[in-house]
Motif scaffolding. Sequence first.
Motif, PDB file in Angstrom:
ATOM      1  N   ASP A  59       0.390  -1.484   0.181  1.00  0.00           N
ATOM      2  CA  ASP A  59       0.004   0.117   0.058  1.00  0.00           C
ATOM      3  C   ASP A  59       0.886   1.213   0.556  1.00  0.00           C
ATOM      4  O   ASP A  59       0.511   2.031  -0.754  1.00  0.00           O
ATOM      5  N   PHE A  60       2.077   0.892   0.817  1.00  0.00           N
ATOM      6  CA  PHE A  60       2.272   2.683   1.074  1.00  0.00           C
ATOM      7  C   PHE A  60       3.340   2.716  -0.769  1.00  0.00           C
ATOM      8  O   PHE A  60       2.919   3.530  -1.108  1.00  0.00           O
ATOM      9  N   PHE A  61       3.565   1.497  -1.116  1.00  0.00           N
ATOM     10  CA  PHE A  61       4.884   1.615  -2.734  1.00  0.00           C
ATOM     11  C   PHE A  61       3.647   2.100  -3.620  1.00  0.00           C
ATOM     12  O   PHE A  61       3.909   3.180  -4.301  1.00  0.00           O
ATOM     13  N   ILE A  62       2.407   1.641  -3.721  1.00  0.00           N
ATOM     14  CA  ILE A  62       1.167   2.096  -4.729  1.00  0.00           C
ATOM     15  C   ILE A  62       0.707   3.790  -4.529  1.00  0.00           C
ATOM     16  O   ILE A  62       1.047   4.049  -5.515  1.00  0.00           O
ATOM     17  N   ASN A  63       0.408   4.111  -2.882  1.00  0.00           N
ATOM     18  CA  ASN A  63       0.499   4.524  -2.423  1.00  0.00           C
ATOM     19  C   ASN A  63       1.235   6.561  -1.965  1.00  0.00           C
ATOM     20  O   ASN A  63       1.517   6.660  -1.900  1.00  0.00           O
ATOM     21  N   SER A  64       2.486   6.007  -3.130  1.00  0.00           N
ATOM     22  CA  SER A  64       3.576   6.720  -3.434  1.00  0.00           C
ATOM     23  C   SER A  64       4.288   7.224  -4.228  1.00  0.00           C
ATOM     24  O   SER A  64       5.349   6.938  -4.461  1.00  0.00           O
ATOM     25  N   PRO A  65       3.485   7.948  -5.147  1.00  0.00           N
ATOM     26  CA  PRO A  65       4.463   7.915  -6.807  1.00  0.00           C
ATOM     27  C   PRO A  65       5.266   9.143  -6.586  1.00  0.00           C
ATOM     28  O   PRO A  65       6.010   8.940  -7.342  1.00  0.00           O
ATOM     29  N   HIS A  66       5.192   9.841  -6.116  1.00  0.00           N
ATOM     30  CA  HIS A  66       5.986  10.538  -6.211  1.00  0.00           C
ATOM     31  C   HIS A  66       7.642  10.853  -5.575  1.00  0.00           C
ATOM     32  O   HIS A  66       8.767  11.179  -5.774  1.00  0.00           O
ATOM     33  N   LEU A  67       7.278   9.174  -5.063  1.00  0.00           N
ATOM     34  CA  LEU A  67       8.506   8.812  -3.941  1.00  0.00           C
ATOM     35  C   LEU A  67       9.839   7.957  -4.539  1.00  0.00           C
ATOM     36  O   LEU A  67       8.664   7.086  -5.708  1.00  0.00           O
ATOM     37  N   LEU A  68      10.645   8.304  -5.409  1.00  0.00           N
ATOM     38  CA  LEU A  68      11.588   6.834  -6.368  1.00  0.00           C
ATOM     39  C   LEU A  68      11.508   6.805  -5.560  1.00  0.00           C
ATOM     40  O   LEU A  68      12.308   6.121  -4.183  1.00  0.00           O
ATOM     41  N   LYS A  69      11.615   4.795  -5.778  1.00  0.00           N
ATOM     42  CA  LYS A  69      11.563   3.406  -5.896  1.00  0.00           C
ATOM     43  C   LYS A  69      12.533   2.807  -5.876  1.00  0.00           C
ATOM     44  O   LYS A  69      12.132   2.479  -7.608  1.00  0.00           O
ATOM     45  N   ILE A  70      13.470   2.211  -5.863  1.00  0.00           N
ATOM     46  CA  ILE A  70      14.340   1.084  -6.318  1.00  0.00           C
ATOM     47  C   ILE A  70      13.529  -0.677  -5.926  1.00  0.00           C
ATOM     48  O   ILE A  70      14.139  -0.251  -4.071  1.00  0.00           O
ATOM     49  N   LEU A  71      12.968  -1.603  -6.793  1.00  0.00           N
ATOM     50  CA  LEU A  71      12.612  -2.724  -6.424  1.00  0.00           C
ATOM     51  C   LEU A  71      12.903  -3.658  -7.541  1.00  0.00           C
ATOM     52  O   LEU A  71      13.662  -3.089  -7.669  1.00  0.00           O
ATOM     53  N   ASN A  72      13.067  -5.257  -6.767  1.00  0.00           N
ATOM     54  CA  ASN A  72      13.687  -6.058  -7.159  1.00  0.00           C
ATOM     55  C   ASN A  72      12.717  -6.107  -8.428  1.00  0.00           C
ATOM     56  O   ASN A  72      11.626  -5.841  -8.445  1.00  0.00           O
ATOM     57  N   TYR A  73      12.453  -6.961  -9.806  1.00  0.00           N
ATOM     58  CA  TYR A  73      12.392  -7.285 -10.722  1.00  0.00           C
ATOM     59  C   TYR A  73      10.233  -7.456 -10.381  1.00  0.00           C
ATOM     60  O   TYR A  73       9.358  -7.829 -10.930  1.00  0.00           O
ATOM     61  N   LYS A  74      10.777  -8.870  -9.670  1.00  0.00           N
ATOM     62  CA  LYS A  74       9.601  -9.702  -9.838  1.00  0.00           C
ATOM     63  C   LYS A  74       8.902  -8.645  -8.343  1.00  0.00           C
ATOM     64  O   LYS A  74       7.372  -8.685  -8.685  1.00  0.00           O
ATOM     65  N   SER A  75       9.053  -8.080  -7.037  1.00  0.00           N
ATOM     66  CA  SER A  75       7.967  -7.251  -6.672  1.00  0.00           C
ATOM     67  C   SER A  75       7.591  -6.384  -7.621  1.00  0.00           C
ATOM     68  O   SER A  75       6.281  -6.224  -7.236  1.00  0.00           O
ATOM     69  N   TYR A  76       8.608  -5.855  -8.231  1.00  0.00           N
ATOM     70  CA  TYR A  76       7.749  -4.289  -9.299  1.00  0.00           C
ATOM     71  C   TYR A  76       6.548  -4.933  -9.898  1.00  0.00           C
ATOM     72  O   TYR A  76       5.784  -4.275  -9.923  1.00  0.00           O
TER      73      TYR A  76
END
Length: 86
Positions: A59-76
Motif C-alpha cells: 500500500d505504501f509503494f502504490i500510494n507514494s508515486p512521488h517517491l523514487l523507489k528501487i525494487l527488485n523486478y519480481k516485486s515490481y
Amino acid sequence: GEKAVILFSGPSLLKTDFNLLRNTYTIGLNKINLIFEEKKFTPDIVIAFDELVNKQNKDFFINSPHLLKILNYKSYNALNKNGEDI
C-alpha cells in the motif's frame, strides 16, 4: 561531490535527529517508511529488494508515486499489475 546518507531500518532511527539530514541526499532501505509520519522525514529514494518486505509495504509503494523507489523486478511486477507507475 555531494554527501549522501544511507539509512537502514531499525529502532535506533527513533533516536535520530533528522533535522541534521535536511540538506543531505538520503537513501532509505526496506521498511524505512515506518518512521515517516512520526519523524516527519522522507528520504529521497527508498530501496527494497526483499519480496516479503515489498508485499508488506504494498500500500505504501502504490500510494507514494512521488517517491523514487528501487525494487527488485519480481516485486515490481507483482505490485504493478495495472501497468501504472508505482
